[in-house]
Design a protein around this motif. Structure first.
Motif, PDB file in Angstrom:
ATOM      1  N   ARG A  45       0.839  -1.200   0.000  1.00  0.00           N
ATOM      2  CA  ARG A  45       0.000   0.000   0.000  1.00  0.00           C
ATOM      3  C   ARG A  45       0.871   1.246   0.000  1.00  0.00           C
ATOM      4  O   ARG A  45       1.902   1.282   0.679  1.00  0.00           O
ATOM      5  CB  ARG A  45      -0.883   0.044   1.258  1.00  0.00           C
ATOM      6  N   ASN A  47       0.097   4.013   1.355  1.00  0.00           N
ATOM      7  CA  ASN A  47      -0.006   4.692   2.642  1.00  0.00           C
ATOM      8  C   ASN A  47       0.223   3.745   3.821  1.00  0.00           C
ATOM      9  O   ASN A  47      -0.306   3.969   4.899  1.00  0.00           O
ATOM     10  CB  ASN A  47      -1.377   5.361   2.766  1.00  0.00           C
ATOM     11  N   SER A  50       1.159   5.317   7.126  1.00  0.00           N
ATOM     12  CA  SER A  50       0.072   6.015   7.817  1.00  0.00           C
ATOM     13  C   SER A  50      -0.949   5.044   8.375  1.00  0.00           C
ATOM     14  O   SER A  50      -1.606   5.317   9.370  1.00  0.00           O
ATOM     15  CB  SER A  50      -0.637   6.970   6.869  1.00  0.00           C
ATOM     16  N   MET A  51      -1.080   3.897   7.713  1.00  0.00           N
ATOM     17  CA  MET A  51      -2.038   2.907   8.176  1.00  0.00           C
ATOM     18  C   MET A  51      -1.554   2.194   9.428  1.00  0.00           C
ATOM     19  O   MET A  51      -2.345   1.765  10.261  1.00  0.00           O
ATOM     20  CB  MET A  51      -2.289   1.858   7.085  1.00  0.00           C
ATOM     21  N   PRO A  53      -0.303   1.174  13.002  1.00  0.00           N
ATOM     22  CA  PRO A  53      -0.616   1.771  14.309  1.00  0.00           C
ATOM     23  C   PRO A  53       0.557   2.533  14.922  1.00  0.00           C
ATOM     24  O   PRO A  53       0.366   3.464  15.670  1.00  0.00           O
ATOM     25  CB  PRO A  53      -0.988   0.584  15.189  1.00  0.00           C
ATOM     26  N   TYR A 134       3.933   9.669  -4.558  1.00  0.00           N
ATOM     27  CA  TYR A 134       3.014  10.793  -4.383  1.00  0.00           C
ATOM     28  C   TYR A 134       3.090  11.738  -5.567  1.00  0.00           C
ATOM     29  O   TYR A 134       4.083  11.796  -6.278  1.00  0.00           O
ATOM     30  CB  TYR A 134       3.357  11.549  -3.099  1.00  0.00           C
ATOM     31  N   SER A 135       2.041  12.489  -5.716  1.00  0.00           N
ATOM     32  CA  SER A 135       2.030  13.459  -6.794  1.00  0.00           C
ATOM     33  C   SER A 135       2.618  14.772  -6.282  1.00  0.00           C
ATOM     34  O   SER A 135       2.748  14.980  -5.080  1.00  0.00           O
ATOM     35  CB  SER A 135       0.604  13.670  -7.276  1.00  0.00           C
ATOM     36  N   TRP A 136       2.946  15.630  -7.194  1.00  0.00           N
ATOM     37  CA  TRP A 136       3.471  16.936  -6.824  1.00  0.00           C
ATOM     38  C   TRP A 136       2.404  17.685  -6.031  1.00  0.00           C
ATOM     39  O   TRP A 136       1.240  17.596  -6.390  1.00  0.00           O
ATOM     40  CB  TRP A 136       3.825  17.696  -8.106  1.00  0.00           C
ATOM     41  N   PRO A 137       2.674  18.402  -5.003  1.00  0.00           N
ATOM     42  CA  PRO A 137       3.987  18.736  -4.427  1.00  0.00           C
ATOM     43  C   PRO A 137       4.378  17.806  -3.270  1.00  0.00           C
ATOM     44  O   PRO A 137       5.385  18.040  -2.633  1.00  0.00           O
ATOM     45  CB  PRO A 137       3.748  20.143  -3.878  1.00  0.00           C
ATOM     46  N   LEU A 138       3.582  16.770  -3.035  1.00  0.00           N
ATOM     47  CA  LEU A 138       3.898  15.890  -1.906  1.00  0.00           C
ATOM     48  C   LEU A 138       5.193  15.123  -2.122  1.00  0.00           C
ATOM     49  O   LEU A 138       5.870  14.773  -1.167  1.00  0.00           O
ATOM     50  CB  LEU A 138       2.751  14.904  -1.654  1.00  0.00           C
ATOM     51  N   LEU A 141       7.558  17.476  -0.538  1.00  0.00           N
ATOM     52  CA  LEU A 141       7.303  17.823   0.866  1.00  0.00           C
ATOM     53  C   LEU A 141       7.443  16.636   1.812  1.00  0.00           C
ATOM     54  O   LEU A 141       8.040  16.755   2.873  1.00  0.00           O
ATOM     55  CB  LEU A 141       5.893  18.406   1.012  1.00  0.00           C
ATOM     56  N   LEU A 142       6.875  15.492   1.411  1.00  0.00           N
ATOM     57  CA  LEU A 142       6.867  14.357   2.335  1.00  0.00           C
ATOM     58  C   LEU A 142       8.257  13.810   2.642  1.00  0.00           C
ATOM     59  O   LEU A 142       8.551  13.519   3.799  1.00  0.00           O
ATOM     60  CB  LEU A 142       5.922  13.265   1.844  1.00  0.00           C
ATOM     61  N   LYS A 145       9.728  16.125   5.115  1.00  0.00           N
ATOM     62  CA  LYS A 145       9.071  16.004   6.416  1.00  0.00           C
ATOM     63  C   LYS A 145       9.626  14.801   7.164  1.00  0.00           C
ATOM     64  O   LYS A 145       9.988  14.876   8.334  1.00  0.00           O
ATOM     65  CB  LYS A 145       7.570  15.842   6.173  1.00  0.00           C
TER      66      LYS A 145
ATOM     67  N   ARG B 235      -9.098   2.861   8.284  1.00  0.00           N
ATOM     68  CA  ARG B 235      -7.636   2.913   8.370  1.00  0.00           C
ATOM     69  C   ARG B 235      -6.974   2.894   6.989  1.00  0.00           C
ATOM     70  O   ARG B 235      -5.947   3.522   6.766  1.00  0.00           O
ATOM     71  CB  ARG B 235      -7.140   1.728   9.204  1.00  0.00           C
ATOM     72  N   ALA B 238      -6.001   6.225   5.635  1.00  0.00           N
ATOM     73  CA  ALA B 238      -5.056   7.098   6.325  1.00  0.00           C
ATOM     74  C   ALA B 238      -3.914   7.469   5.394  1.00  0.00           C
ATOM     75  O   ALA B 238      -3.539   6.689   4.522  1.00  0.00           O
ATOM     76  CB  ALA B 238      -4.521   6.393   7.570  1.00  0.00           C
ATOM     77  N   GLY B 239      -3.390   8.649   5.592  1.00  0.00           N
ATOM     78  CA  GLY B 239      -2.246   9.050   4.798  1.00  0.00           C
ATOM     79  C   GLY B 239      -2.462  10.361   4.069  1.00  0.00           C
ATOM     80  O   GLY B 239      -3.465  11.032   4.254  1.00  0.00           O
ATOM     81  N   VAL B 242      -3.357  14.635  -2.305  1.00  0.00           N
ATOM     82  CA  VAL B 242      -3.518  15.989  -2.834  1.00  0.00           C
ATOM     83  C   VAL B 242      -4.764  16.017  -3.688  1.00  0.00           C
ATOM     84  O   VAL B 242      -4.967  15.133  -4.514  1.00  0.00           O
ATOM     85  CB  VAL B 242      -2.295  16.411  -3.681  1.00  0.00           C
ATOM     86  N   ASP B 279      -3.829  13.410  -6.425  1.00  0.00           N
ATOM     87  CA  ASP B 279      -4.193  11.991  -6.517  1.00  0.00           C
ATOM     88  C   ASP B 279      -5.669  11.697  -6.303  1.00  0.00           C
ATOM     89  O   ASP B 279      -6.086  10.570  -6.503  1.00  0.00           O
ATOM     90  CB  ASP B 279      -3.347  11.083  -5.604  1.00  0.00           C
TER      91      ASP B 279
END
Lengths: 248, 467
Positions: A45, A47, A50-51, A53, A134-138, A141-142, A145, B235, B238-239, B242, B279
């Motif tokens: 995935r 994400n 982020s998923m 825990p 990720y797509s721009w601008p992430l 940025l990510l 970060k 869940r 999550a994340g 854009v 996205d």
């Protein structure tokens, strides 16, 4: 039904996208599950972080339970009645814990250092890879970060004061200790694998195989031939053979 | 000297009965030449924007026309928000070159302060917040507005908003807005929280058929789980993502009031296309309709309908939870849990990509009269207010895609107004709520309650209904 969720967009691009620390911890958990003879399914995935825990990959989804990272996974499968270290005596178990702590404090931090703090690797590998999903601008940025977060963590334990050769030296010292303990044995504690084997395999195999613009990291580990053989052996026994068996 | 202060000066001039001993003058036949227009009290407002609205006055050729045109100019300047107050003085021209039919008009204006601000409190869904506000009205002298807001919530929902707006060609109805914002929100019915940071541009313009608004929004959204153990279906969303979306809204509002309408209708159509970069890729349509009809004794019947559909435009794509539709709660389907209608996964509501709802009327300010045990006594005369909710299980079927056709019962609410009492507009209402169980014919009465409403008091529901 066990699902192992790791961080990547698809099976094909996983190898090109995943970063060293994530790859190493995923491999450790996979080795652990293989050694316990637990069947799992890998899901990728975008994400996954982020998923999770705890915000770290990989994490296991067992029905509605989520377990993330290596140590909680060990505890979880032990609670379910699977353990690789029950046959060890108290002293050996304590010794195993000590080595696992060593790997945690040296190898994992070194991986984070190489990936996020070293400027060359950051620019050539980490930044494009971490942002690729990720797509721009992430995509800009990510990674920044995450770099900020990891560097803050490394600086809190004093690792940002270290130079690249110093970190390699740390890795070498750690490998030295592991190599001496392993000696001529098949595994760290006799001829049966333990959790330590899974953990060490995950990290050393990753350091050896991942392609980085700096070859010095792999060279540091390659000096220890018994560790090299150890990695090859686990790969053959638990990954290649198992995969063949599953495929059939 | 003639002083024009009242806003409906033209009308009052016509209606005023003239004393019989005075000569009857038809103002529209009095010839007029406007020689000068002065605007007094201008410090930073630019001349060009004033000229645009004032030049029309010079074309007036009779007295009535002159007064009306001056009034129109005043209204436009007022709507632009250039001045705090505007007064008009009309006088005959003075000086050696003055014509006998010449007039001078003076706009006596008071500009806004350069900076204004305020602190206010808001009570929203599940949380209260403080709002700090800083405004720079008429920023560069052409009716621009710069508005800065910072919000601090009781549940850590903090946000800021920087909005710059400018009228195009000095037209108060044609406004271009650009904004930067960050806001966060918690969505306990679905078990996630969201942090949004973004940019927006929008342009709104009126047409004969209604008001249009075109808006582009680029938002970086970060979804995190609200609790340790939300549903996995939540869940999975999550994340970071854009969204770059273009949205068009058309509103035709023919109601007499937006809060408590008694007559008229309102149609709102929204189309949104997301996927110009970013996205989140989908198209989304939403419709809302509301009609009000005044029956008897100030009783109003209101019908509201709302629906929406969305579709991903990415092959194999998935619509994120924060883009989906939700139904339930006082603003959509009253009597149901906040955004709680529809299928659930481990207690959380994952939302849906399509929705069709017959909406209950929005909840107006209503309260139980405090300190009065016998509510009925305070009511001037009997009336009934009813609200029928649609079958919930049918919605579930619809949302789960199990039901192709759907029959909905129309929720109708009747409420009654009782004129002005002690200078306050009071209205009273009673609600009888019926819910149905699975058996299709088993309408059974679950609760009845009475409330008193007054638009100036706090909202407290008389009784909370469970479904």
């Amino acid at each position: 039904m066990t699902t192992l969720v790791t961080d990547a967009v698809s099976a094909l691009s996983a190898d090109q996208q995943i970063l060293l620390p994530d790859f190493a911890s995923c491999l450790s958990v996979k080795a652990l599950l293989h050694m316990n003879d637990l069947h799992y399914q890998v899901e990728l995935r975008v994400n996954a972080e982020s998923m999770s825990p705890t915000g770290k990959v990989p994490f296991l989804k067992v029905n509605s339970f989520l377990v993330s990272e290596f140590d909680p996974t060990v505890a979880f499968i032990r609670a379910k009645g699977h353990s690789l270290s029950d046959h060890l005596n108290k002293l050996e178990q304590a010794e195993m814990r000590a080595y696992m702590a060593l790997v945690d404090s040296v190898l994992i931090n070194a991986e984070l250092y190489f990936t996020w703090y070293d400027k060359v690797i950051w620019k050539e590998v980490t930044k494009p890879r971490h942002g690729a999903l990720y797509s721009w601008p992430l995509n800009i940025l990510l990674p920044l970060k995450k770099q900020f977060e990891v560097n803050r963590m490394l600086s809190s334990i004093g690792w940002t004061r270290k130079t690249f050769p110093e970190v390699c030296e740390d890795v070498k010292t750690c490998c030295q200790a592991l190599s001496e303990t392993l000696g001529d044995h098949l595994y760290f504690f006799g001829d049966r694998p333990t959790e330590l084997d899974a953990l060490v395999f995950g990290h050393l195999y990753s350091l050896l195989t991942i392609s980085l613009p700096v070859s010095r990291v792999a060279e540091t580990v390659e000096q220890f031939s018994n560790l090299l053989n150890f990695c090859r052996r686990i790969d053959d026994t638990y990954f290649k053979d198992k995969q063949r068996k599953w495929d059939n | 000297m003639f002083q024009a202060l009242s806003s409906d000066i033209g009308d009052s001039l016509k209606r005023q009965p003239l004393p019989s001993n005075e000569k009857d003058i038809v103002l529209s036949l009095v010839p007029v030449k406007v020689e000068h227009v002065h605007v007094d009290g201008v410090t930073r407002t630019q001349n060009d924007i004033l000229k645009t609205h004032i030049k029309d006055i010079f074309t007036a050729d009779n007295f009535e026309d002159m007064v009306k045109k001056a009034h129109v100019a005043r209204n436009k300047l007022d709507k632009l928000g250039l001045f705090k107050s505007i007064e008009i003085f009309i006088d005959t021209s003075k000086g050696s070159t003055a014509r006998t039919d010449g007039y001078d008009i003076t706009f006596l204006v008071k500009e806004h302060r350069r900076v204004t601000g305020g602190i206010s409190t808001l009570i929203g869904t599940n949380e209260g917040s403080m709002l700090f506000n800083l405004k720079l009205p008429n920023t560069f002298g052409r009716a621009e507005k710069l508005n800065m807001e910072y919000m601090y919530g009781t549940k850590k929902a903090t946000g800021y908003n920087l909005l710059f707006s400018k009228p195009l060609q000095g037209d108060p109805n044609l406004r271009l807005q650009a904004g930067v914002f960050q806001h966060s929100g918690e969505f306990p019915w679905s078990g996630y929280k969201e942090l949004d940071r973004g940019l927006s541009f929008d342009l709104s313009y009126p047409t004969l058929l209604g008001r249009h608004n075109i808006r582009w929004e680029g938002v970086w959204r970060d979804i995190t789980c609200l609790t340790d153990n939300p549903s996995f279906a939540v869940r999975e969303h999550a994340g970071h993502s854009v969204k770059s979306a273009l949205r068009h809204t058309w509103i035709r509002d023919k109601r007499d009031s937006t809060v408590m309408p008694t007559t008229g209708y309102c149609i709102e159509l929204t189309q949104e296309i997301a996927g110009l970069g970013g996205d989140a890729k989908y198209v989304r349509h939403e419709t809302e309709f509301q009609a009000n009809k005044l029956l008897w004794y100030g009783t109003v019947v209101q019908l509201s309908l709302a629906g929406g559909i969305m579709k991903t435009i990415q092959p194999g794509g998935n619509i994120r939870i924060n883009d989906r539709f939700f139904l339930g709660g006082p603003l959509t389907l009253r009597g149901y849990e906040m955004k709680g209608v529809g299928p659930r996964d481990a207690g959380s509501v994952p939302g849906r990509g399509h929705i069709l709802a017959v909406r209950s009327p929005p909840l107006h300010t209503s309260t139980l009269q405090p300190g009065q045990g016998r509510i009925w006594r305070s009511l001037p005369h009997p009336f009934l207010c009813q609200c029928w909710q649609p079958h919930q299980h049918r919605f579930e079927q619809l949302m789960a895609g199990q039901s192709e056709t759907v029959r909905c019962d129309i929720p109708v609410e009747l409420w009654s107004w009782h004129g002005l009492q002690n200078g306050r507009h009071r209205s009273n209402g009673a609600q009888l709520r019926c819910t149905t169980r699975r058996a299709a014919w088993g309408w059974h009465h679950q609760g009845a309650s009475v409330w008193h409403r007054s638009p100036f008091l706090m909202i407290i529901r008389a009784k909370h209904f469970g479904t």
